[in-house]
Design a protein around this motif. Sequence first.
Motif, PDB file in Angstrom:
ATOM      1  N   SER A  64       0.838  -1.208   0.000  1.00 50.56           N
ATOM      2  CA  SER A  64       0.000   0.000   0.000  1.00 50.56           C
ATOM      3  C   SER A  64       0.865   1.247   0.000  1.00 50.56           C
ATOM      4  CB  SER A  64      -0.899   0.018   1.243  1.00 50.56           C
ATOM      5  OG  SER A  64      -1.723  -1.109   1.259  1.00 50.56           O
ATOM      6  N   LYS A  81       5.103   0.011  -9.450  1.00 51.11           N
ATOM      7  CA  LYS A  81       3.774  -0.142  -8.832  1.00 51.11           C
ATOM      8  C   LYS A  81       3.077  -1.436  -9.223  1.00 51.11           C
ATOM      9  CE  LYS A  81       2.954   4.473  -7.333  1.00 51.11           C
ATOM     10  NZ  LYS A  81       2.368   5.786  -7.516  1.00 51.11           N
ATOM     11  N   HIS A  82       3.315  -1.857 -10.489  1.00 51.95           N
ATOM     12  CA  HIS A  82       2.634  -3.090 -10.908  1.00 51.95           C
ATOM     13  C   HIS A  82       3.111  -4.292 -10.095  1.00 51.95           C
ATOM     14  CE1 HIS A  82       6.420  -3.303 -13.091  1.00 51.95           C
ATOM     15  NE2 HIS A  82       6.177  -4.593 -13.285  1.00 51.95           N
ATOM     16  N   GLU A  92       1.234  -4.286  -6.802  1.00 53.39           N
ATOM     17  CA  GLU A  92      -0.156  -4.742  -6.930  1.00 53.39           C
ATOM     18  C   GLU A  92      -0.205  -6.261  -6.746  1.00 53.39           C
ATOM     19  OE1 GLU A  92      -1.667  -3.254 -10.621  1.00 53.39           O
ATOM     20  OE2 GLU A  92      -1.552  -1.156  -9.966  1.00 53.39           O
ATOM     21  N   LYS A 102      -9.967  -4.385  -7.062  1.00 59.01           N
ATOM     22  CA  LYS A 102      -9.756  -3.283  -8.015  1.00 59.01           C
ATOM     23  C   LYS A 102      -9.991  -1.941  -7.340  1.00 59.01           C
ATOM     24  CE  LYS A 102      -9.987  -5.348 -12.485  1.00 59.01           C
ATOM     25  NZ  LYS A 102     -10.965  -6.161 -13.239  1.00 59.01           N
ATOM     26  N   LYS A 103     -11.008  -1.922  -6.484  1.00 60.68           N
ATOM     27  CA  LYS A 103     -11.324  -0.703  -5.762  1.00 60.68           C
ATOM     28  C   LYS A 103     -10.174  -0.348  -4.812  1.00 60.68           C
ATOM     29  CE  LYS A 103     -15.217   0.943  -3.110  1.00 60.68           C
ATOM     30  NZ  LYS A 103     -16.392   0.468  -2.380  1.00 60.68           N
ATOM     31  N   TYR A 104      -9.652  -1.404  -4.158  1.00 57.55           N
ATOM     32  CA  TYR A 104      -8.523  -1.187  -3.239  1.00 57.55           C
ATOM     33  C   TYR A 104      -7.330  -0.583  -3.981  1.00 57.55           C
ATOM     34  CZ  TYR A 104      -4.006  -2.534  -1.307  1.00 57.55           C
ATOM     35  OH  TYR A 104      -2.688  -2.528  -0.922  1.00 57.55           O
ATOM     36  N   LEU A 105      -7.063  -1.108  -5.203  1.00 58.94           N
ATOM     37  CA  LEU A 105      -5.903  -0.627  -5.944  1.00 58.94           C
ATOM     38  C   LEU A 105      -5.986   0.870  -6.214  1.00 58.94           C
ATOM     39  CD1 LEU A 105      -5.216  -3.452  -8.566  1.00 58.94           C
ATOM     40  CD2 LEU A 105      -4.003  -2.978  -6.438  1.00 58.94           C
ATOM     41  N   LYS A 106      -7.215   1.369  -6.375  1.00 55.21           N
ATOM     42  CA  LYS A 106      -7.376   2.796  -6.710  1.00 55.21           C
ATOM     43  C   LYS A 106      -7.536   3.682  -5.476  1.00 55.21           C
ATOM     44  CE  LYS A 106      -9.272   2.062 -11.293  1.00 55.21           C
ATOM     45  NZ  LYS A 106     -10.374   1.115 -11.531  1.00 55.21           N
ATOM     46  N   SER A 107      -7.919   3.059  -4.343  1.00 60.71           N
ATOM     47  CA  SER A 107      -8.295   3.882  -3.189  1.00 60.71           C
ATOM     48  C   SER A 107      -7.100   4.310  -2.344  1.00 60.71           C
ATOM     49  CB  SER A 107      -9.279   3.098  -2.311  1.00 60.71           C
ATOM     50  OG  SER A 107      -9.361   3.706  -1.059  1.00 60.71           O
ATOM     51  N   LYS A 108      -6.786   5.623  -2.414  1.00 57.07           N
ATOM     52  CA  LYS A 108      -5.688   6.146  -1.582  1.00 57.07           C
ATOM     53  C   LYS A 108      -6.011   6.045  -0.100  1.00 57.07           C
ATOM     54  CE  LYS A 108      -2.889   8.648  -4.534  1.00 57.07           C
ATOM     55  NZ  LYS A 108      -2.811   9.535  -5.620  1.00 57.07           N
ATOM     56  N   HIS A 129      -5.238   2.591   1.092  1.00 56.15           N
ATOM     57  CA  HIS A 129      -3.774   2.447   1.191  1.00 56.15           C
ATOM     58  C   HIS A 129      -3.271   3.039   2.494  1.00 56.15           C
ATOM     59  CE1 HIS A 129      -3.526   2.366  -3.498  1.00 56.15           C
ATOM     60  NE2 HIS A 129      -3.929   1.215  -2.980  1.00 56.15           N
TER      61      HIS A 129
END
Lengths: 389, 343
Positions: free
Chosen positions: A200, A211-212, A215, A292-298, A301
């Motif tokens: 995170s 970053k990939h 993930e 997917k939502k987690y990956l985008k949610s600052k 993180h």
Amino acid sequence: MLEILSRMQFAFTIAFHFIFVPLTVGLIIIIVIFELRYYFKDDDRFRKLSNYYSDIFLINYAFGIVTGIAMTVQFGTNWAPYTVAMGEVFGSPLILEVIAAFFLESTFTGIWLFRRHRISKNLRLFTVSMITLGTLLSAMWIISANGFMQHPTGAYWDGSKIILEDFGKLFFNPYTWYMYIHNHLSAILLSGFVVLAISSWQMLKGKEEDKHLFEISAKYGAWAILIPAILLPITGNSYLDYLNTVQPDKIAMITGIDTGGLKTVVRLSFGSMVTLGTIFIAISAYTLIFFKKYLKSKTLHKIYIWLVPLPYLAIIAGWMVTEFGRQPWIIYNIMEVSEGISIVPVEQVWFSIISITILYAILFTMDYVLTITRIKKGIVEPSGGEDNE
Amino acid sequence: MSSDTLINITYTIISFSWVIYLVQEMFITGASALNMGICKNEEERKQIQVVSGLHFDGVEVWLLAALTITLGTFPLVFGTTFTYLYVVFFLLLYAIIGRGVSIEVIYKLESKRWIKSMVVTWTISSILLIFILGVYISNVFYGFPLKDGEMTSNYFSMFNVTGIAGGLLFLSLALVSGAGWIKINTIGDVGDKALIFIKKYGVIYTVPILLLLVFMGFNNTDASIFIGELFSKSYLYFIFPLLTIVFALLTLYMGVKGKGKEIFIFSLLTMGSFLITGFSGMYPYMIPSNIALENGITIYDAAVSDQALEVVLIVVAIFFPITFTYQTWKYIKFTDKVKLNDE
């Protein structure tokens, strides 16, 4: 005073040792999975991830091993009557821990630390597997020593010391195996939290090109939480059923039938552990379902970075249930803690407790700074040198 | 197997573990201790870090093996020694912690101050570690002030002439063998500088002198390693101290000649035969008494039951050969010379 100091010193040093141990024994399992993926799929991303998390493993391993030696020393310096009375039974798991596990872990950690970037793929997998095997075995042996203290089997008390009767019974003590499985699962869970938090942080502030990779590791971290989090209450339940038969006093403390002083602490610790365990299932299941939502949610993180203390609290709570719950016994129903204390000049114990507190404060700061610095550096590819294949 | 046989085999295994531990520990701590004296830059220091860091973890476990086997088979000896030497064992522990942590983390941060402080910790803890071990082992050989199962004075009694000479002997053997180890395993100037260092500062000359000092056993007039059961029984045992002296002189000779490999081999042999001398000399005592011989704790007084000994011996019989195999493989596999910039 002597007794209080020796007990405080032991409690402090074992708690400190246990900051490093669950992280290393859990993390190496995640590393070996990365290494397996690299080996079989030839996927270079997993080599990078393995190297990265290995750096964090190795820093904490160094602190774990030296603080472990402090425990062995104290069995002689502060707990000599206990060791003399118990040596015959307590000794064999300790000896096995050293010569069947530590040798393996340490010999191969040396290679992993100084020659990881120089060895072939085969040797990489072999080295990591040997370290993993070593950590699995060493945890098993030390817990079997603790298992005997909780529920003595395979030996009898002759009035002054323990005499070994049946090594098979000592080794297959069910208490040991309940503790071992529960303990190891919790270590994997804790490492899952650490991996998820690191991933995170990297997604928030790390290098764009890496970053990939994080993930991927975030997903592995979340699975490393979810699987143990589901298994822990299941194993925990049968552990409790078993406790009903061998340590009913502990059950009375857990259920609140017996209260007051440490007994209340046992009940509260148990409650905290169970509550935290439930939260862990929720967190990891949510992360995986809405990955997917987690990956985008600052926001997520940021939150996950701050969750790391929770599994530590859960593990400490669990150990408090186990250890406070058997008081006043050092060997259950055989020898009390107060009978196990070395008679040494009290100034010497003052010397050791003060010096070790100062030293451990320094070590903790060092470990913290080194680990955080290494985490923040991100993926680093080795440069220079020749292959040692 | 009879009880006595089991006990004797166990004693041999513990002595053996000490020998295996100390002959390896000496060149690792020695190489470490030399770093501040001979390295002119961090690249050279890294070479020494690698040649000692690669093996120290696995070597240190031999110490734990010797200690835990003592705990599990002669718990009375473990308890009595550790309680008596409470402060000494904590100091030894701090040296082990300091060495173990610093050797691995020197270059984990880039700050010059960090590197400097870790290098100093690494050097001092290495010197302290081998010195304390030397004091401890030579006291074990000559005995402790033991009477009726109690120590009659405190741990300071360890620091007598013989004890200190033993500590210094271990330190000088460590530096000498460490120089040989660096020479064998590195490319570049650092190996030659190590060999020059031990000659220029006279370290090689101290080896035979300190050895004789320990063998003379000052302030231990009543007890000596040469009046024990084995040495009284047969003069053949005097071959061990004689060999020790011969090896010490050969170490000195090779040191003067500046031959790395030979220095390494003979210093290891000196240490090994010194330890065999000591362990044969104290037999059958696990804690000899320097007040009167019969006050000591023998292996028969302290041993656990036959069944527990059998378990330990089976474990050792299975795992020692396995451990030897992979540790030897590791030495062979990684004997490639360490170059500059070879992290």
